[in-house]
Design a protein around this motif. Structure first.
Motif, PDB file in Angstrom:
ATOM      1  N   MET A   1       0.850  -1.190   0.000  1.00 22.45           N
ATOM      2  CA  MET A   1       0.000   0.000   0.000  1.00 22.45           C
ATOM      3  C   MET A   1       0.885   1.239   0.000  1.00 22.45           C
ATOM      4  N   PRO A   2       0.388   2.373  -0.530  1.00 23.06           N
ATOM      5  CA  PRO A   2       1.187   3.603  -0.486  1.00 23.06           C
ATOM      6  C   PRO A   2       1.598   3.937   0.947  1.00 23.06           C
ATOM      7  N   GLY A   3       2.871   4.242   1.104  1.00 29.59           N
ATOM      8  CA  GLY A   3       3.385   4.573   2.421  1.00 29.59           C
ATOM      9  C   GLY A   3       3.999   3.404   3.161  1.00 29.59           C
ATOM     10  N   ASP A   4       3.778   2.183   2.697  1.00 30.87           N
ATOM     11  CA  ASP A   4       4.396   1.036   3.345  1.00 30.87           C
ATOM     12  C   ASP A   4       5.901   1.057   3.099  1.00 30.87           C
ATOM     13  N   PRO A   5       6.701   0.697   4.107  1.00 29.55           N
ATOM     14  CA  PRO A   5       8.154   0.659   3.886  1.00 29.55           C
ATOM     15  C   PRO A   5       8.536  -0.491   2.969  1.00 29.55           C
ATOM     16  N   GLU A   6       9.659  -0.336   2.293  1.00 27.84           N
ATOM     17  CA  GLU A   6      10.185  -1.397   1.435  1.00 27.84           C
ATOM     18  C   GLU A   6      11.031  -2.375   2.222  1.00 27.84           C
ATOM     19  N   ARG A   7      11.633  -1.875   3.302  1.00 31.42           N
ATOM     20  CA  ARG A   7      12.547  -2.702   4.079  1.00 31.42           C
ATOM     21  C   ARG A   7      12.524  -2.258   5.529  1.00 31.42           C
ATOM     22  N   LEU A   8      12.614  -3.224   6.454  1.00 32.88           N
ATOM     23  CA  LEU A   8      12.771  -2.940   7.875  1.00 32.88           C
ATOM     24  C   LEU A   8      13.951  -3.756   8.374  1.00 32.88           C
ATOM     25  N   GLY A   9      15.025  -3.066   8.769  1.00 35.75           N
ATOM     26  CA  GLY A   9      16.216  -3.781   9.200  1.00 35.75           C
ATOM     27  C   GLY A   9      16.728  -4.690   8.098  1.00 35.75           C
ATOM     28  N   GLY A  10      16.902  -5.957   8.414  1.00 39.25           N
ATOM     29  CA  GLY A  10      17.371  -6.926   7.431  1.00 39.25           C
ATOM     30  C   GLY A  10      16.256  -7.677   6.741  1.00 39.25           C
ATOM     31  N   TYR A  11      15.036  -7.137   6.736  1.00 38.96           N
ATOM     32  CA  TYR A  11      13.880  -7.842   6.190  1.00 38.96           C
ATOM     33  C   TYR A  11      13.254  -7.007   5.071  1.00 38.96           C
ATOM     34  N   TRP A  12      13.061  -7.666   3.911  1.00 38.06           N
ATOM     35  CA  TRP A  12      12.451  -7.032   2.742  1.00 38.06           C
ATOM     36  C   TRP A  12      10.967  -7.387   2.727  1.00 38.06           C
ATOM     37  N   LEU A  13      10.109  -6.393   2.635  1.00 36.90           N
ATOM     38  CA  LEU A  13       8.668  -6.590   2.749  1.00 36.90           C
ATOM     39  C   LEU A  13       8.059  -6.831   1.371  1.00 36.90           C
ATOM     40  N   VAL A  40       4.209  -4.501  12.439  1.00 40.99           N
ATOM     41  CA  VAL A  40       4.450  -3.115  12.851  1.00 40.99           C
ATOM     42  C   VAL A  40       3.218  -2.666  13.621  1.00 40.99           C
ATOM     43  N   PRO A  41       3.321  -2.562  14.929  1.00 41.48           N
ATOM     44  CA  PRO A  41       2.137  -2.199  15.717  1.00 41.48           C
ATOM     45  C   PRO A  41       1.831  -0.715  15.617  1.00 41.48           C
ATOM     46  N   ARG A  42       0.575  -0.387  15.785  1.00 39.15           N
ATOM     47  CA  ARG A  42       0.180   1.009  15.954  1.00 39.15           C
ATOM     48  C   ARG A  42       0.138   1.297  17.444  1.00 39.15           C
ATOM     49  N   GLY A  43       0.801   2.353  17.852  1.00 41.23           N
ATOM     50  CA  GLY A  43       0.870   2.647  19.271  1.00 41.23           C
ATOM     51  C   GLY A  43       2.079   1.981  19.906  1.00 41.23           C
ATOM     52  N   PRO A  44       2.033   1.748  21.214  1.00 44.85           N
ATOM     53  CA  PRO A  44       3.193   1.192  21.918  1.00 44.85           C
ATOM     54  C   PRO A  44       3.540  -0.215  21.432  1.00 44.85           C
ATOM     55  N   LEU A  45       4.809  -0.554  21.519  1.00 49.71           N
ATOM     56  CA  LEU A  45       5.250  -1.893  21.153  1.00 49.71           C
ATOM     57  C   LEU A  45       4.625  -2.901  22.113  1.00 49.71           C
ATOM     58  N   PRO A  46       4.036  -3.986  21.609  1.00 58.36           N
ATOM     59  CA  PRO A  46       3.407  -4.960  22.509  1.00 58.36           C
ATOM     60  C   PRO A  46       4.411  -5.620  23.431  1.00 58.36           C
ATOM     61  N   ARG A  47       3.916  -6.075  24.558  1.00 57.17           N
ATOM     62  CA  ARG A  47       4.770  -6.729  25.550  1.00 57.17           C
ATOM     63  C   ARG A  47       4.963  -8.191  25.132  1.00 57.17           C
ATOM     64  N   VAL A  48       6.003  -8.435  24.362  1.00 62.25           N
ATOM     65  CA  VAL A  48       6.301  -9.780  23.878  1.00 62.25           C
ATOM     66  C   VAL A  48       7.784 -10.049  24.063  1.00 62.25           C
ATOM     67  N   ARG A  49       8.115 -11.305  24.066  1.00 70.29           N
ATOM     68  CA  ARG A  49       9.501 -11.750  24.065  1.00 70.29           C
ATOM     69  C   ARG A  49       9.519 -13.166  23.489  1.00 70.29           C
ATOM     70  N   PRO A  50      10.685 -13.643  23.057  1.00 75.15           N
ATOM     71  CA  PRO A  50      10.745 -14.966  22.425  1.00 75.15           C
ATOM     72  C   PRO A  50      10.200 -16.072  23.325  1.00 75.15           C
ATOM     73  N   VAL A  51       9.200 -16.797  22.834  1.00 75.78           N
ATOM     74  CA  VAL A  51       8.606 -17.952  23.514  1.00 75.78           C
ATOM     75  C   VAL A  51       8.437 -19.042  22.467  1.00 75.78           C
ATOM     76  N   THR A  52       8.827 -20.263  22.806  1.00 74.96           N
ATOM     77  CA  THR A  52       8.796 -21.367  21.838  1.00 74.96           C
ATOM     78  C   THR A  52       7.766 -22.404  22.259  1.00 74.96           C
ATOM     79  N   HIS A  53       6.897 -22.764  21.315  1.00 78.00           N
ATOM     80  CA  HIS A  53       5.895 -23.812  21.544  1.00 78.00           C
ATOM     81  C   HIS A  53       5.451 -24.316  20.175  1.00 78.00           C
TER      82      HIS A  53
END
Length: 421
Positions: A1-13, A40-53
């Motif tokens: 969509m217009p305005g979407d980034p092409e790249r974030l860090g080492g990731y190509w969208l 990419v969240p709107r507002g504050p970054l969600p409270r997450v961390r790496p969890v494996t299941h």
């Protein structure tokens, strides 16, 4: 969509997988072509961390230092529970038990790590080849977003937490059995009334699931069981369904359908349209290869803004441009065959390779940085000086040796014959 980034860090969208009031989730690829989901969240970054299941899409990276902040998760390939039910109908019997158990065990893992999902609903459960996977944890729900999957205490302004996830689990299992959103209503007021005052009909559930779902849907959070008490033993598996194909798979399927001549033309077209390539004449739209690229979505014709003009159909603000461009820069990384062309560029693709290859990739000697070129020039000058010095010494030694042996090698000149007089 217009305005979407092409790249974030080492990731190509490569495109949007979903969007809502809480943010946007992108289909993304790294430089090696591995696939991820970047949120990419709107507002504050969600409270997450790496969890494996096994039934949780693992969070791999949380980047909060830049703008925008984003969360990288493993890519779970499969349709959502809502999409699956719209295609194949509700679940029943042991398949429903297996689905409910998988989601409950994922919630139990989150809660054991001190986290809550906060937005569990049919769109957040994907049916992958490895079984159901819960995605996008850590985003708090809202009345306008999740609607009938909010716990009553959240509707009244209290925090949801683990008990709110359990309520959402009960509503989700009931949706999977009926195909209808529980507590649905014609208005927000009706939805809130049903959430706070009404108990849904549970007769569609298998008997051994019915009691668990009934307790999970209790209006009182303290009466709900913990998520760890919800799973049931079962040997059944939830059938997997195909998800959205990877960008490289779309490109490779197109490539496989072409003839040898068309494949060569495909490469030539991509070279001509690549960033950094010399300007070329616009290819003819009548070309079969070009038409196939446009139909597959790998190439697009960007719109060009024009001064607003009133027409019979409405106000015209843009027209289709003449340029052809790749739909996304991620194509250069997501398609293994194309990456192979970039890693072994021919002379005519050099500028294309320079524009598309990541900065970390090795480059040819002629493309060295100025600092490295200066070091190479100094080293070459020192080497030349050393060679000249050694050559001068060698010549001097040869001159001395030649003067010493010259008398031994000289031959007396013959005497002239006697003259006759």
């Amino acid at each position: 969509m217009p305005g979407d980034p092409e790249r974030l860090g080492g990731y190509w969208l490569a495109g949007r997988l979903g969007a809502g009031r809480h943010g946007v989730v992108y289909d993304a690829y790294d430089d090696e072509g591995r696939r991820f989901a970047v949120r990419v969240p709107r507002g504050p970054l969600p409270r997450v961390r790496p969890v494996t299941h096994p039934h949780l899409a693992s969070v791999l990276e949380v980047r909060s230092g830049g703008t925008p902040a984003y969360v990288v998760s493993e890519f779970a390939s499969g349709p959502s529970l809502r999409e699956a039910i719209s295609l194949h109908g509700p679940y029943a019997g042991e398949e429903l038990v297996a689905l409910a158990t998988a989601v409950a065990s994922a919630l139990a893992c989150l809660h054991a790590a001190g986290l809550a999902h906060g937005d569990l609903r049919p769109g957040k459960v994907l049916l992958t080849g490895d079984g159901p996977k819960v995605i996008c944890p850590g985003v708090p729900g809202s009345i306008g977003g999740t609607r009938t999957y909010l716990a009553p205490e959240v509707v009244t302004g209290q925090p949801g937490g683990a008990a709110g996830d359990v309520f959402a689990w009960g509503a989700l299992v009931l949706f999977a059995a009926t195909g209808d959103d529980p507590f649905r209503g014609g208005s927000m007021g009706e939805v809130m009334h049903r959430l706070l005052s009404c108990d849904p009909d549970l007769t569609a559930l298998p008997p051994r699931l019915r009691d668990r779902v009934a307790r999970a849907l209790s209006k009182d959070p303290s009466s709900r069981p913990p998520a760890s008490a919800l799973p049931l033993p079962t040997s059944a598996r939830v059938p997997s369904l195909p998800g959205p194909p990877a960008l490289g798979e779309v490109a490779e399927e197109l490539y496989a359908s072409l003839t040898a001549v068309e494949r060569d033309r495909l490469r030539d077209l991509l070279v001509e349209l690549a960033p950094g390539a010399p300007p070329a004449a616009a290819p003819s739209l009548d070309e079969p290869v070009l038409s196939r690229l446009l139909e597959s979505g790998l190439l697009v014709r960007p719109s060009v803004a024009v001064p607003p003009a009133r027409t019979d159909a409405g106000t015209l603000v843009a027209v289709t441009g003449d340029r052809l461009v790749p739909a996304t820069a991620a194509l250069f990384h997501a398609w293994p065959r194309l990456r192979g062309w970039l890693d072994r560029p021919r002379e005519e693709t050099r500028s294309w390779a320079l524009a598309c290859l990541p900065a970390s990739r090795p480059r040819r000697l002629g493309l060295l940085s100025p600092a490295l070129a200066l070091v190479a020039a100094v080293a070459l000058a020192v080497s030349v000086a050393t060679v000249v010095k050694d050559a001068r010494r060698t010549l001097e030694w040869l001159g001395d040796a030649t003067s010493g042996v010259a008398p031994l090698l000289s031959v007396p000149a013959p005497e002239p014959p006697p003259s006759r007089r």
